[in-house]
Design a protein around this motif. Structure first.
Motif, PDB file in Angstrom:
ATOM      1  N   PHE A   8       0.824  -1.209   0.000  1.00 23.90           N
ATOM      2  CA  PHE A   8       0.000   0.000   0.000  1.00 23.90           C
ATOM      3  C   PHE A   8       0.861   1.263   0.000  1.00 23.90           C
ATOM      4  O   PHE A   8       0.599   2.208  -0.754  1.00 23.90           O
ATOM      5  CB  PHE A   8      -0.929  -0.004   1.217  1.00 23.90           C
ATOM      6  CG  PHE A   8      -1.702   1.272   1.382  1.00 23.90           C
ATOM      7  CD1 PHE A   8      -2.817   1.531   0.600  1.00 23.90           C
ATOM      8  CD2 PHE A   8      -1.298   2.231   2.311  1.00 23.90           C
ATOM      9  CE1 PHE A   8      -3.537   2.717   0.751  1.00 23.90           C
ATOM     10  CE2 PHE A   8      -2.004   3.418   2.459  1.00 23.90           C
ATOM     11  CZ  PHE A   8      -3.123   3.660   1.674  1.00 23.90           C
ATOM     12  N   THR A   9       1.888   1.298   0.858  1.00 23.76           N
ATOM     13  CA  THR A   9       2.728   2.502   0.943  1.00 23.76           C
ATOM     14  C   THR A   9       3.414   2.774  -0.381  1.00 23.76           C
ATOM     15  O   THR A   9       3.459   3.922  -0.852  1.00 23.76           O
ATOM     16  CB  THR A   9       3.778   2.355   2.052  1.00 23.76           C
ATOM     17  OG1 THR A   9       3.124   2.135   3.303  1.00 23.76           O
ATOM     18  CG2 THR A   9       4.647   3.604   2.151  1.00 23.76           C
ATOM     19  N   TYR A  10       3.913   1.720  -1.020  1.00 22.89           N
ATOM     20  CA  TYR A  10       4.611   1.892  -2.288  1.00 22.89           C
ATOM     21  C   TYR A  10       3.645   2.406  -3.357  1.00 22.89           C
ATOM     22  O   TYR A  10       3.956   3.325  -4.118  1.00 22.89           O
ATOM     23  CB  TYR A  10       5.227   0.570  -2.739  1.00 22.89           C
ATOM     24  CG  TYR A  10       6.492   0.739  -3.555  1.00 22.89           C
ATOM     25  CD1 TYR A  10       6.540   1.615  -4.640  1.00 22.89           C
ATOM     26  CD2 TYR A  10       7.649   0.040  -3.248  1.00 22.89           C
ATOM     27  CE1 TYR A  10       7.676   1.771  -5.384  1.00 22.89           C
ATOM     28  CE2 TYR A  10       8.807   0.184  -3.995  1.00 22.89           C
ATOM     29  CZ  TYR A  10       8.813   1.053  -5.048  1.00 22.89           C
ATOM     30  OH  TYR A  10       9.952   1.216  -5.794  1.00 22.89           O
ATOM     31  N   ARG A  11       2.459   1.826  -3.432  1.00 21.61           N
ATOM     32  CA  ARG A  11       1.492   2.274  -4.431  1.00 21.61           C
ATOM     33  C   ARG A  11       1.110   3.731  -4.204  1.00 21.61           C
ATOM     34  O   ARG A  11       0.950   4.509  -5.153  1.00 21.61           O
ATOM     35  CB  ARG A  11       0.234   1.389  -4.396  1.00 21.61           C
ATOM     36  CG  ARG A  11       0.470  -0.014  -4.900  1.00 21.61           C
ATOM     37  CD  ARG A  11      -0.851  -0.705  -5.248  1.00 21.61           C
ATOM     38  NE  ARG A  11      -1.746  -0.792  -4.102  1.00 21.61           N
ATOM     39  CZ  ARG A  11      -1.757  -1.806  -3.246  1.00 21.61           C
ATOM     40  NH1 ARG A  11      -0.895  -2.809  -3.388  1.00 21.61           N
ATOM     41  NH2 ARG A  11      -2.613  -1.822  -2.252  1.00 21.61           N
ATOM     42  N   THR A  12       0.977   4.121  -2.923  1.00 25.66           N
ATOM     43  CA  THR A  12       0.619   5.504  -2.600  1.00 25.66           C
ATOM     44  C   THR A  12       1.727   6.468  -3.018  1.00 25.66           C
ATOM     45  O   THR A  12       1.463   7.511  -3.645  1.00 25.66           O
ATOM     46  CB  THR A  12       0.347   5.653  -1.100  1.00 25.66           C
ATOM     47  OG1 THR A  12      -0.719   4.779  -0.727  1.00 25.66           O
ATOM     48  CG2 THR A  12      -0.031   7.082  -0.753  1.00 25.66           C
ATOM     49  N   MET A  13       2.979   6.129  -2.673  1.00 31.42           N
ATOM     50  CA  MET A  13       4.095   7.000  -3.032  1.00 31.42           C
ATOM     51  C   MET A  13       4.272   7.065  -4.543  1.00 31.42           C
ATOM     52  O   MET A  13       4.609   8.122  -5.090  1.00 31.42           O
ATOM     53  CB  MET A  13       5.378   6.510  -2.361  1.00 31.42           C
ATOM     54  CG  MET A  13       5.354   6.573  -0.838  1.00 31.42           C
ATOM     55  SD  MET A  13       4.954   8.228  -0.194  1.00 31.42           S
ATOM     56  CE  MET A  13       6.362   9.162  -0.788  1.00 31.42           C
ATOM     57  N   SER A  79      10.903  10.276   9.647  1.00 28.26           N
ATOM     58  CA  SER A  79       9.689   9.933   8.908  1.00 28.26           C
ATOM     59  C   SER A  79      10.006   9.406   7.515  1.00 28.26           C
ATOM     60  O   SER A  79       9.379   8.451   7.041  1.00 28.26           O
ATOM     61  CB  SER A  79       8.775  11.165   8.805  1.00 28.26           C
ATOM     62  OG  SER A  79       8.376  11.600  10.084  1.00 28.26           O
ATOM     63  N   ARG A  82      11.069   5.841   7.690  1.00 31.66           N
ATOM     64  CA  ARG A  82       9.957   4.896   7.851  1.00 31.66           C
ATOM     65  C   ARG A  82       9.311   4.587   6.506  1.00 31.66           C
ATOM     66  O   ARG A  82       8.908   3.446   6.249  1.00 31.66           O
ATOM     67  CB  ARG A  82       8.938   5.459   8.841  1.00 31.66           C
ATOM     68  CG  ARG A  82       9.412   5.413  10.284  1.00 31.66           C
ATOM     69  CD  ARG A  82       8.291   5.707  11.257  1.00 31.66           C
ATOM     70  NE  ARG A  82       7.902   7.106  11.234  1.00 31.66           N
ATOM     71  CZ  ARG A  82       8.487   8.061  11.957  1.00 31.66           C
ATOM     72  NH1 ARG A  82       9.510   7.750  12.761  1.00 31.66           N
ATOM     73  NH2 ARG A  82       8.084   9.310  11.896  1.00 31.66           N
ATOM     74  N   LEU A  83       9.228   5.591   5.636  1.00 39.19           N
ATOM     75  CA  LEU A  83       8.692   5.351   4.292  1.00 39.19           C
ATOM     76  C   LEU A  83       9.628   4.440   3.501  1.00 39.19           C
ATOM     77  O   LEU A  83       9.177   3.526   2.797  1.00 39.19           O
ATOM     78  CB  LEU A  83       8.518   6.676   3.550  1.00 39.19           C
ATOM     79  CG  LEU A  83       7.353   7.564   3.962  1.00 39.19           C
ATOM     80  CD1 LEU A  83       7.416   8.899   3.225  1.00 39.19           C
ATOM     81  CD2 LEU A  83       6.035   6.873   3.685  1.00 39.19           C
ATOM     82  N   ALA A  86       9.136   0.964   4.706  1.00 36.68           N
ATOM     83  CA  ALA A  86       7.830   0.442   4.304  1.00 36.68           C
ATOM     84  C   ALA A  86       7.827   0.016   2.842  1.00 36.68           C
ATOM     85  O   ALA A  86       7.103  -0.910   2.453  1.00 36.68           O
ATOM     86  CB  ALA A  86       6.741   1.482   4.550  1.00 36.68           C
ATOM     87  N   MET A  87       8.651   0.693   2.017  1.00 38.48           N
ATOM     88  CA  MET A  87       8.759   0.331   0.607  1.00 38.48           C
ATOM     89  C   MET A  87       9.821  -0.742   0.364  1.00 38.48           C
ATOM     90  O   MET A  87      10.121  -1.078  -0.762  1.00 38.48           O
ATOM     91  CB  MET A  87       9.050   1.582  -0.233  1.00 38.48           C
ATOM     92  CG  MET A  87       7.874   2.554  -0.276  1.00 38.48           C
ATOM     93  SD  MET A  87       8.134   3.940  -1.426  1.00 38.48           S
ATOM     94  CE  MET A  87       9.285   4.943  -0.484  1.00 38.48           C
TER      95      MET A  87
END
Length: 237
Positions: A8-13, A79, A82-83, A86-87
């Motif tokens: 989810f995080t990767y798709r959002t970024m 922060s 953390r991204l 997450a990716m």
């Protein structure tokens, strides 16, 4: 690649990054068919701007293989760090046990079917003509340990907007970000040899030669015929 492996995080970024790249650059991309559709691989990419991870990352993501960057551990703080985690990007500490641990993580990612991005130079190019410098041998260690394909990639254009160690230029007119991926580097002659510094050095030189040849094609110029001291010594990671 299944969406569940992107996260989810990767798709959002990626959804945020895509319009930004399109705003900053025209795109002239070729060779995406050389990226394996399945299975782990290494993308070996030259590095000439702080903006080129964003631009190159879009290229690989658009090809259906979300990039997992092998990146300095300083980017994994706060922060933003953390991204990065997450990716599933891979932090690398310089030297010693930290560097070896990072290579183990990169090998595990490749064996797990990921497309790991290495900047073999380990830093922005310091060559005055912005040709690739000598590579660090960590990329060869991972490639030979895992047997994965190494896809050489040349990019040019992000540096025209933000030169290495320079200041951001005017956004208009938009620069063209060029990417050219080539066929896998043939490392077969190293696979039956005993691993060690000499083998890793020679394999790394093969990889860097492939990147440099592609960059010469992209730039429409002849590449330097010798490396010279300005490219720096080969290092482990």
């Amino acid at each position: 690649m299944p969406r569940r492996r992107i996260g989810f995080t990767y798709r959002t970024m990626a959804a945020i990054a895509r319009p930004l790249v399109r705003l900053l650059f025209r795109r002239q991309w070729a060779g995406a068919h050389h990226l394996p559709a399945e299975g782990g691989f290494i993308a070996a990419v030259n590095h000439n701007s702080y903006l080129d991870p964003l631009a190159y990352g879009y290229f690989q993501y658009a090809a259906g293989r979300p990039p997992r960057f092998f990146a300095k551990d300083g980017l994994f703080k706060g922060s933003f760090g953390r991204l990065m985690r997450a990716m599933r990007h891979i932090p690398v500490a310089r030297g010693g046990a930290g560097a070896l641990a990072a290579l183990d993580l990169a090998s595990a990612a490749v064996r797990g079917g990921e497309g790991v991005v290495f900047y073999p130079e380990g830093t922005l190019t310091q060559d005055p003509e912005m040709w690739p410098m000598a590579g660090r041998t960590g990329i060869a260690r991972v490639a030979l340990a895992t047997g994965c394909p190494v896809i050489p990639v040349a990019q040019w254009g992000a540096n025209l907007l933000l030169p290495p160690y320079g200041k951001l230029g005017p956004l208009l007119p938009r620069r063209t970000h060029q990417v050219l991926a080539g066929p896998p580097v043939d490392l077969s002659r190293f696979r039956d040899r005993e691993p060690g510094p000499e083998v890793w050095r020679e394999a790394t030189e093969e990889i860097m030669a492939a990147i440099t040849a592609l960059l010469a094609e992209v730039r429409g110029q002849s590449a330097p015929t010798t490396t010279g001291d300005r490219r720096g010594p080969l290092r482990s990671v």
